[in-house]
Design an enzyme around this catalytic site. Structure first.
Site, short mmCIF file in Angstrom:
data_model
loop_
_atom_site.label_atom_id
_atom_site.label_comp_id
_atom_site.label_asym_id
_atom_site.label_seq_id
_atom_site.Cartn_x
_atom_site.Cartn_y
_atom_site.Cartn_z
CG ASP A 277 -2.21 1.12 1.20
OD1 ASP A 277 -1.93 1.76 0.31
OD2 ASP A 277 -3.03 1.00 2.05
CG ASP B 239 -9.27 3.22 0.91
OD1 ASP B 239 -8.65 2.79 0.10
OD2 ASP B 239 -9.09 3.38 2.21
C1 GLA Z 1 -5.44 2.27 2.66
C2 GLA Z 1 -6.18 1.05 1.68
C3 GLA Z 1 -7.08 0.34 2.63
C4 GLA Z 1 -6.37 -0.29 3.82
C5 GLA Z 1 -5.93 1.03 4.57
C6 GLA Z 1 -5.12 0.53 5.76
O1 GLA Z 1 -6.48 3.23 2.66
O2 GLA Z 1 -6.69 1.70 0.54
O3 GLA Z 1 -7.58 -0.68 1.77
O4 GLA Z 1 -5.57 -1.00 3.53
O5 GLA Z 1 -4.96 1.77 3.97
O6 GLA Z 1 -4.51 1.77 6.60
#
Ligand code: GLA
Length: 658
Positions: A403, A465
């Site tokens: 990520d 997200d």
């Molecule tokens: C980002 C990702 C999410 C999750 C969070 C965790 O927002 O896109 O899917 O993994 O981080 O902190």
């Protein structure tokens, strides 16, 4: 007698003959029932409280609102007419666009088309004789909702008696459509399993039916063994070259037997079909523990999800140490003196956790960031990439979500190279490790990741997200899905667009980090969600509470024919056949020459929807199968038509009959 009195008597007299009417302004109704994308409806003013003005024309009365918006009214057949002037309020100074629609008893009786700021107001004048229900909709005209100040100016009803009653959306009962699996064995899951030469194989034959069940396999490649009681195949294929091993699987119980071919494809490409599993984020957030992960693995078996092919049990963020935190066990240090990454006190035994998951024939996944810290502020892999990758493999993990997060602070390089660099680096570290680790890129679509993600990993997030995405009238998964649907050309076996997780069941609240609650999605919206993900060949990763799975949620997650669309070995992402304000139609060609088609009704009322063979690019007779009900719907030769519920879907598979 003064002339005005005479006029009044005449007027009253004719009203008595024609039936007396009352004028009721829209602004006099219960506007708390007007659901809108931003702010609150305002009486006789624009949504920002200015005098109502459209295209330079002022109105003293009306309702100022913000698109997207919907107001449902019960008229009970007592109204005669509805009249209004509609448009974008001049206060936006040239910005914003809105489309106004009115449905009378489910039929569209007015459609303004797209009105932009500065356009002249458009007149609505509808005969409502005999109409029971009216739905007023302001849509954001497909370009986002910024500045969509929607005025219903001089809006009023002519009533024979009574007043219109503003109401909530009707309760839609959650109807379980998926037939329960029978007692006899049925082998599910894709027909292929990929493994790189020399790497460990772990595959639990997904099969429904009564236990005990006995499993057998013909022509299992040398080096693999099958546990006849659990159906778990493990070992290492001795043959190191690129080969395809067709294996015949059999499952037998007291109620019957099933047989299926499974091809072990030994070669460089992993994830020949989209990964399926569960991820901890949207229910456990930074509270996730080793016990939660073990419970999720147990539930994947006990709930039957694994019998439909779900296999990855993935820890998201927050299993490491948060630098500077007071983590009791290790005093807030994220790494041992030799640089080895430490898990936090909630994860005392990472290899033991992976082992627990593997013992069930399932796969273990975890998460980190190429940056110094993860999105939630825990230790990332920055400047420790090689040692971390080796650790993940040593612990026995099978899936890595990488990520971007704080990498933004340390990224170098120009243009696309800036985005590719950390992912290419991790790919090069993962590949020689002696374990197959599926690599999931999470960087929200930056640098047009769909164009290059497949050269680096097996799946890549295409958007921000889903959990924090606030839709307008439609829940956020529609806009995420629609965005993801545009990148189909780049998907294929081993390379999948990832529109984020399936957030249904008992799931954290939309603002993030909240405790679980039952999803607010209607049943029809959940059918749409799963259908859209399957038509897009998306990874099927559930992220709700595995310990609170109810029958309706399992009916959405565990329909073998619906999952079969997602897991089809042709690996083509469905294309957008039609997209209008009210319609989405996706079609996905499948390996057996059939096509899966989803007709999604985006409107606020149930509607008849039709797709023609011309649009689908096919000719001749097709046998139509309803995939949610797993039932035949007869044959068709030119089009398919269905009544589709509000925000719902009709998902069918069209098989050539010759
Ligand atoms: C980002 C990702 C999410 C999750 C969070 C965790 O927002 O896109 O899917 O993994 O981080 O902190």
């Amino acid at each position: 007698m003064p002339p005005t009195t005479l006029a009044l008597i005449v007027a009253l007299g004719s009203a008595a003959i024609l039936g007396a009417t009352d004028t009721v302004p829209l602004s006099g109704l219960d506007l708390t029932k007007l659901h809108q994308g931003w702010g609150r409806p305002v009486v006789d003013r624009s949504v920002e409280g200015n005098p109502i003005s459209i295209g330079g024309r002022s109105f003293a009365r009306g309702v100022g609102s913000h698109a997207p918006g919907v107001l449902r009214l019960d008229l009970d057949g007592r109204a005669e007419r509805f009249g209004a002037w509609v448009g974008v309020d001049d206060e936006t100074q040239g910005r914003g666009s809105v489309s106004f629609t009115v449905y009378a008893d489910g039929r569209k009786s007015f459609d303004s088309g797209v009105l932009r700021a500065g356009d002249q107001p458009v007149r609505i004048d509808i005969d409502l004789t005999g109409v029971g229900s009216l739905v007023l909709v302001s849509g954001s005209a497909e370009d986002g909702m910024d500045f969509d100040h929607a005025d219903w100016a001089d809006a009023q009803f002519v009533m024979r008696e009574g007043v219109p009653i503003a109401i909530d959306a009707p309760d839609e009962p959650k109807v379980i459509l998926t037939p329960a699996p029978g007692p006899e064995p049925r082998i599910n899951g894709p027909e292929v399993f990929a493994v790189r030469p020399g790497r460990p194989v772990l595959y639990r034959v997904p099969a429904t039916g009564d236990r005990p069940m006995n499993f057998e396999a013909d022509a299992l490649p040398d080096g693999l063994t099958l546990d006849p009681w659990t159906g778990i195949i493990s070992g290492t294929i001795a043959d190191r070259a690129e080969t395809i091993h067709p294996v015949t699987l059999r499952a037998v119980n007291d109620a019957g037997r099933a047989e299926r071919e499974l091809r072990f494809v030994v070669g460089p490409t992993l994830a020949l079909t989209p990964p399926m599993g569960w991820n901890s984020w949207y229910i456990h957030y930074n509270r996730v523990t080793d016990a939660d992960m073990r419970a999720a693995a147990d539930a994947m078996i006990d709930s039957g999800m694994a019998d439909f092919g779900y296999s990855y049990v993935n820890i998201d963020d927050c299993w490491m140490v948060k630098p500077g935190s007071t983590d009791a066990a290790i005093g807030g240090r994220p790494r041992a003196p030799d640089g080895t990454l430490l898990s936090n006190a909630r994860f005392p035994d990472m290899p033991g956790l992976a082992e627990h998951i593997h013992a069930k024939g399932l796969k273990a996944g975890l998460y980190t960031s190429p940056g110094p810290s993860t999105c939630a502020g825990f230790a990332g892999a920055w400047e420790h990439e090689a040692i971390d990758a080796a650790l993940f493999a040593r612990w026995g993990f099978d899936f890595l979500k990488y990520d971007w997060c704080s990498y933004e602070r340390v990224a170098t390089g120009e243009g696309r190279e800036r985005f590719v660099r950390p992912y290419r680096q991790m790919r090069d570290l993962l590949e020689p490790l002696g374990r197959d680790i599926v690599f999931n890129l999470c960087q929200y679509g930056m640098g047009d990741v769909w164009e290059w993600g497949g050269s680096v990993g097996q799946c890549w997030r295409t958007t921000g997200d889903l959990g924090v995405e606030q839709g307008g009238l439609l829940p956020g998964f529609y806009s995420i899905g629609l965005s993801n649907a545009r990148h189909g050309a780049w998907a294929g076996p081993g390379a999948w667009n990832d529109p984020d997780y399936i957030l249904i069941g008992w799931v954290g609240d939309a603002r993030g980090m909240g405790v679980g609650q039952p999803t607010t999605l209607t049943g029809n919206e959940q059918y749409s969600y799963m259908s859209m993900w399957c038509l897009m060949a998306a990874p099927l990763i559930f992220s709700g509470d595995m310990t609170r799975l109810d029958a309706f949620t399992l009916n959405i997650l565990c329909n073998a024919e619906v999952i079969g669309v997602d897991q089809d070995t042709l690996g083509v992402q469905g294309r957008i056949v039609r997209r209008t304000e009210d319609d989405l139609i996706l079609a996905k060609p499948l390996a057996d020459g059939s096509i899966a088609v989803g007709l999604f009704n985006l409107a606020e009322v149930p509607r008849q929807m039709t797709v023609t063979w011309d649009e689908l690019g096919v000719e001749g007779e097709r046998a139509v199968r309803d995939l949610w009900r797993q039932a035949p719907l007869g044959t068709a030769s030119s089009h398919y038509q269905a009544e589709v519920p509000r925000h719902g879907v009709s998902l069918v598979r069209l098989h050539p009959t010759e």
